[in-house]
Design an enzyme around this catalytic site. Structure first.
Site, PDB file in Angstrom:
ATOM      1  N   ARG A 182      11.140  -1.496  11.116  1.00 55.94           N
ATOM      2  CA  ARG A 182      10.057  -1.083  12.013  1.00 55.94           C
ATOM      3  C   ARG A 182       9.907  -2.069  13.171  1.00 55.94           C
ATOM      4  O   ARG A 182      10.026  -3.273  12.966  1.00 55.94           O
ATOM      5  CB  ARG A 182       8.741  -1.007  11.217  1.00 55.94           C
ATOM      6  CG  ARG A 182       8.532   0.338  10.576  1.00 55.94           C
ATOM      7  CD  ARG A 182       7.395   0.401   9.614  1.00 55.94           C
ATOM      8  NE  ARG A 182       6.166  -0.252  10.042  1.00 55.94           N
ATOM      9  CZ  ARG A 182       5.049  -0.248   9.322  1.00 55.94           C
ATOM     10  NH1 ARG A 182       5.010   0.379   8.146  1.00 55.94           N
ATOM     11  NH2 ARG A 182       3.965  -0.855   9.757  1.00 55.94           N
TER      12      ARG A 182
ATOM     13  N   ARG B 174      11.981  -5.376   4.664  1.00 57.91           N
ATOM     14  CA  ARG B 174      11.639  -3.952   4.522  1.00 57.91           C
ATOM     15  C   ARG B 174      12.561  -3.087   5.394  1.00 57.91           C
ATOM     16  O   ARG B 174      12.846  -3.423   6.534  1.00 57.91           O
ATOM     17  CB  ARG B 174      10.190  -3.701   4.932  1.00 57.91           C
ATOM     18  CG  ARG B 174       9.877  -2.201   4.984  1.00 57.91           C
ATOM     19  CD  ARG B 174       8.427  -1.902   5.025  1.00 57.91           C
ATOM     20  NE  ARG B 174       7.749  -2.407   6.187  1.00 57.91           N
ATOM     21  CZ  ARG B 174       6.435  -2.312   6.379  1.00 57.91           C
ATOM     22  NH1 ARG B 174       5.690  -1.742   5.461  1.00 57.91           N
ATOM     23  NH2 ARG B 174       5.881  -2.791   7.460  1.00 57.91           N
TER      24      ARG B 174
ATOM     25  N   ARG C 203      -0.578  -8.852  13.369  1.00 57.88           N
ATOM     26  CA  ARG C 203      -1.186  -7.813  12.520  1.00 57.88           C
ATOM     27  C   ARG C 203      -2.087  -8.449  11.453  1.00 57.88           C
ATOM     28  O   ARG C 203      -3.124  -7.900  11.093  1.00 57.88           O
ATOM     29  CB  ARG C 203      -0.097  -6.949  11.872  1.00 57.88           C
ATOM     30  CG  ARG C 203       0.496  -5.937  12.866  1.00 57.88           C
ATOM     31  CD  ARG C 203       1.839  -5.400  12.425  1.00 57.88           C
ATOM     32  NE  ARG C 203       1.818  -4.742  11.146  1.00 57.88           N
ATOM     33  CZ  ARG C 203       2.891  -4.616  10.349  1.00 57.88           C
ATOM     34  NH1 ARG C 203       4.060  -5.121  10.713  1.00 57.88           N
ATOM     35  NH2 ARG C 203       2.795  -3.988   9.200  1.00 57.88           N
TER      36      ARG C 203
ATOM     37  N   ARG D  49      -9.900   1.231   8.675  1.00 55.39           N
ATOM     38  CA  ARG D  49      -9.573  -0.170   8.991  1.00 55.39           C
ATOM     39  C   ARG D  49     -10.649  -0.850   9.813  1.00 55.39           C
ATOM     40  O   ARG D  49     -10.477  -2.018  10.180  1.00 55.39           O
ATOM     41  CB  ARG D  49      -8.300  -0.230   9.812  1.00 55.39           C
ATOM     42  CG  ARG D  49      -7.095   0.109   9.010  1.00 55.39           C
ATOM     43  CD  ARG D  49      -5.869  -0.328   9.756  1.00 55.39           C
ATOM     44  NE  ARG D  49      -4.776   0.386   9.191  1.00 55.39           N
ATOM     45  CZ  ARG D  49      -3.571  -0.086   9.018  1.00 55.39           C
ATOM     46  NH1 ARG D  49      -3.276  -1.283   9.423  1.00 55.39           N
ATOM     47  NH2 ARG D  49      -2.636   0.636   8.478  1.00 55.39           N
TER      48      ARG D  49
ATOM     49  N   LYS E 267       0.835  -1.216   0.000  1.00 51.73           N
ATOM     50  CA  LYS E 267       0.000   0.000   0.000  1.00 51.73           C
ATOM     51  C   LYS E 267       0.868   1.264   0.000  1.00 51.73           C
ATOM     52  O   LYS E 267       0.662   2.169  -0.796  1.00 51.73           O
ATOM     53  CB  LYS E 267      -0.939   0.031   1.235  1.00 51.73           C
ATOM     54  CG  LYS E 267      -1.874  -1.161   1.350  1.00 51.73           C
ATOM     55  CD  LYS E 267      -2.793  -1.057   2.558  1.00 51.73           C
ATOM     56  CE  LYS E 267      -2.088  -1.067   3.891  1.00 51.73           C
ATOM     57  NZ  LYS E 267      -1.386  -2.322   4.214  1.00 51.73           N
TER      58      LYS E 267
HETATM   59  P1  AP5 Z   1       4.828  -1.555   1.828  1.00 46.47           P
HETATM   60  O1  AP5 Z   1       4.520  -0.696   0.650  1.00 46.47           O
HETATM   61  O2  AP5 Z   1       5.550  -0.930   2.973  1.00 46.47           O
HETATM   62  O3  AP5 Z   1       3.525  -2.316   2.323  1.00 46.47           O
HETATM   63  P2  AP5 Z   1       2.264  -1.768   3.149  1.00 46.47           P
HETATM   64  O4  AP5 Z   1       1.066  -2.450   2.606  1.00 46.47           O
HETATM   65  O5  AP5 Z   1       2.251  -0.275   3.180  1.00 46.47           O
HETATM   66  O6  AP5 Z   1       2.644  -2.398   4.547  1.00 46.47           O
HETATM   67  P3  AP5 Z   1       2.506  -1.822   6.024  1.00 46.47           P
HETATM   68  O7  AP5 Z   1       3.169  -2.856   6.908  1.00 46.47           O
HETATM   69  O8  AP5 Z   1       3.023  -0.421   6.120  1.00 46.47           O
HETATM   70  O9  AP5 Z   1       1.005  -1.849   6.218  1.00 46.47           O
HETATM   71  P4  AP5 Z   1       0.279  -1.805   7.539  1.00 46.47           P
HETATM   72  O10 AP5 Z   1      -1.087  -1.505   7.076  1.00 46.47           O
HETATM   73  O11 AP5 Z   1       0.434  -3.004   8.381  1.00 46.47           O
HETATM   74  O12 AP5 Z   1       1.061  -0.660   8.355  1.00 46.47           O
HETATM   75  P5  AP5 Z   1       0.733   0.858   8.671  1.00 46.47           P
HETATM   76  O13 AP5 Z   1       1.986   1.595   8.688  1.00 46.47           O
HETATM   77  O14 AP5 Z   1      -0.381   1.367   7.834  1.00 46.47           O
HETATM   78  O15 AP5 Z   1       5.667  -2.815   1.271  1.00 46.47           O
HETATM   79  C1  AP5 Z   1       6.178  -3.798   2.150  1.00 46.47           C
HETATM   80  C2  AP5 Z   1       7.544  -4.265   1.620  1.00 46.47           C
HETATM   81  O16 AP5 Z   1       7.356  -4.903   0.357  1.00 46.47           O
HETATM   82  C3  AP5 Z   1       8.537  -3.131   1.371  1.00 46.47           C
HETATM   83  O17 AP5 Z   1       9.834  -3.556   1.682  1.00 46.47           O
HETATM   84  C4  AP5 Z   1       8.424  -2.862  -0.152  1.00 46.47           C
HETATM   85  O18 AP5 Z   1       9.639  -2.359  -0.678  1.00 46.47           O
HETATM   86  C5  AP5 Z   1       8.111  -4.255  -0.658  1.00 46.47           C
HETATM   87  N1  AP5 Z   1       7.296  -4.269  -1.877  1.00 46.47           N
HETATM   88  C6  AP5 Z   1       6.251  -3.455  -2.167  1.00 46.47           C
HETATM   89  N2  AP5 Z   1       5.730  -3.780  -3.358  1.00 46.47           N
HETATM   90  C7  AP5 Z   1       6.448  -4.849  -3.816  1.00 46.47           C
HETATM   91  C8  AP5 Z   1       6.380  -5.652  -4.999  1.00 46.47           C
HETATM   92  N3  AP5 Z   1       5.456  -5.422  -5.949  1.00 46.47           N
HETATM   93  N4  AP5 Z   1       7.276  -6.669  -5.130  1.00 46.47           N
HETATM   94  C9  AP5 Z   1       8.213  -6.910  -4.173  1.00 46.47           C
HETATM   95  N5  AP5 Z   1       8.339  -6.179  -3.042  1.00 46.47           N
HETATM   96  C10 AP5 Z   1       7.454  -5.158  -2.859  1.00 46.47           C
HETATM   97  O19 AP5 Z   1       0.153   0.728  10.155  1.00 46.47           O
HETATM   98  C11 AP5 Z   1       0.994   0.359  11.216  1.00 46.47           C
HETATM   99  C12 AP5 Z   1       0.212   0.387  12.526  1.00 46.47           C
HETATM  100  O20 AP5 Z   1      -0.322   1.706  12.752  1.00 46.47           O
HETATM  101  C13 AP5 Z   1      -1.008  -0.535  12.605  1.00 46.47           C
HETATM  102  O21 AP5 Z   1      -0.642  -1.852  12.974  1.00 46.47           O
HETATM  103  C14 AP5 Z   1      -1.818   0.170  13.709  1.00 46.47           C
HETATM  104  O22 AP5 Z   1      -1.268  -0.050  14.970  1.00 46.47           O
HETATM  105  C15 AP5 Z   1      -1.611   1.633  13.365  1.00 46.47           C
HETATM  106  N6  AP5 Z   1      -2.605   2.146  12.411  1.00 46.47           N
HETATM  107  C16 AP5 Z   1      -2.364   2.633  11.164  1.00 46.47           C
HETATM  108  N7  AP5 Z   1      -3.508   3.016  10.571  1.00 46.47           N
HETATM  109  C17 AP5 Z   1      -4.500   2.761  11.470  1.00 46.47           C
HETATM  110  C18 AP5 Z   1      -5.910   2.916  11.432  1.00 46.47           C
HETATM  111  N8  AP5 Z   1      -6.544   3.424  10.341  1.00 46.47           N
HETATM  112  N9  AP5 Z   1      -6.617   2.537  12.504  1.00 46.47           N
HETATM  113  C19 AP5 Z   1      -6.015   2.036  13.628  1.00 46.47           C
HETATM  114  N10 AP5 Z   1      -4.678   1.849  13.721  1.00 46.47           N
HETATM  115  C20 AP5 Z   1      -3.932   2.214  12.640  1.00 46.47           C
END
Ligand code: AP5
Length: 215
Positions: free
Chosen positions: A160, A126, A171, A87, A13
């Site tokens: 992270r 990552r 998660r 979410r 994402k």
């Molecule tokens: P990446 O692009 O970083 O993936 P992502 O889907 O953004 O993964 P996240 O782990 O950031 O998602 P998340 O939803 O768990 O975390 P968030 O920060 O939102 O890609 C991942 C890896 O793959 C990278 O190394 C990238 O280079 C690689 N990659 C990408 N595309 C690729 C491809 N095509 N081929 C190969 N490799 C590839 O949330 C974290 C925490 O914040 C949550 O757990 C929660 O505690 C809190 N939080 C955030 N939003 C909310 C909300 N709305 N409500 C409540 N709590 C929230």
């Protein structure tokens, strides 16, 4: 234009949001990055959110809705790409209220799908820039200089805290229990586009862009 990027942890994402926001001229609203900034600035919100985030649990809905509501009401007018929000059903209903306040419709929801084993591997490799949140991968998207952000060479890339294998598994279960129901919710409203998130970053970008342009 207002779009949502939905999908489990590590599905890509953040990587896609950065590229899509540039292509569509919209602002990326990434709630994970926003919370991490609050944590690193040691704000009251950051202190409230930190333990939830470190454990891989969701931060309470009211905290998230206050943060996103304020951000969207101060937008530049070009639209938003929502990465990692909503979410929960309560957040999705809250988003509807924010949209009616700012007088804009939701144009589409992209749900990215990648097999869980690929995602666990992606997250283990990552690394993230602590200054700009740019995401790298040690195998698929390495930085030009090992361990350093291309845009902030003084910054050392970090793993992270919530990317530890046990926290990643947790998660996933949180996603399945609390966020996956939104896929059906948006499908029933005719807004959902399901996209295969495997293949190169450019392949995925092409699929998502085509889906959004036809929304
Ligand atoms: P990446 O692009 O970083 O993936 P992502 O889907 O953004 O993964 P996240 O782990 O950031 O998602 P998340 O939803 O768990 O975390 P968030 O920060 O939102 O890609 C991942 C890896 O793959 C990278 O190394 C990238 O280079 C690689 N990659 C990408 N595309 C690729 C491809 N095509 N081929 C190969 N490799 C590839 O949330 C974290 C925490 O914040 C949550 O757990 C929660 O505690 C809190 N939080 C955030 N939003 C909310 C909300 N709305 N409500 C409540 N709590 C929230």
């Amino acid at each position: 234009m207002i779009f949502i990027l939905l999908g489990p942890p590590g599905v890509g994402k953040g990587t896609q949001a950065r590229l899509l926001a540039e292509r569509f001229g919209v602002e990326s609203v990434a709630t994970g990055d926003m919370i991490r900034a609050e944590v690193s600035n040691d704000t009251e919100l950051g202190r409230e959110a930190r333990s939830f985030m470190d454990a891989g649990d969701l931060v309470p809905d009211d905290v998230i809705l206050r943060m996103v509501g304020a951000r969207m009401q101060n937008g530049k007018g070009g639209g938003f790409l929502l990465d990692g929000f909503p979410r929960t059903l309560a957040q999705a209903e809250g988003l509807d209220r924010i949209l009616s306040k700012i007088g804009k419709p939701l144009n589409g929801v992209v749900s990215l799908r990648v097999p869980e084993e690929n995602v666990v591997e992606r997250l283990g490799n990552r690394r993230v820039c602590p200054v700009c949140s740019r995401v790298y991968n040690l195998t698929s998207q390495p930085p030009r200089t090992p361990g350093r952000c291309d845009d902030h060479p003084d910054a050392e890339l970090i793993l992270r805290t919530d990317d530890a294998p046990d926290t990643v598994r947790h998660r996933f279960s949180v996603y399945n229990a609390q966020t996956r129901p939104l896929v059906d919710w948006y499908r029933s409203r005719g807004l959902l586009r399901e996209i295969n998130g495997t293949g190169s970053v450019d392949d995925v970008l092409g699929r998502v862009e085509a889906a959004l342009r036809s929304s």
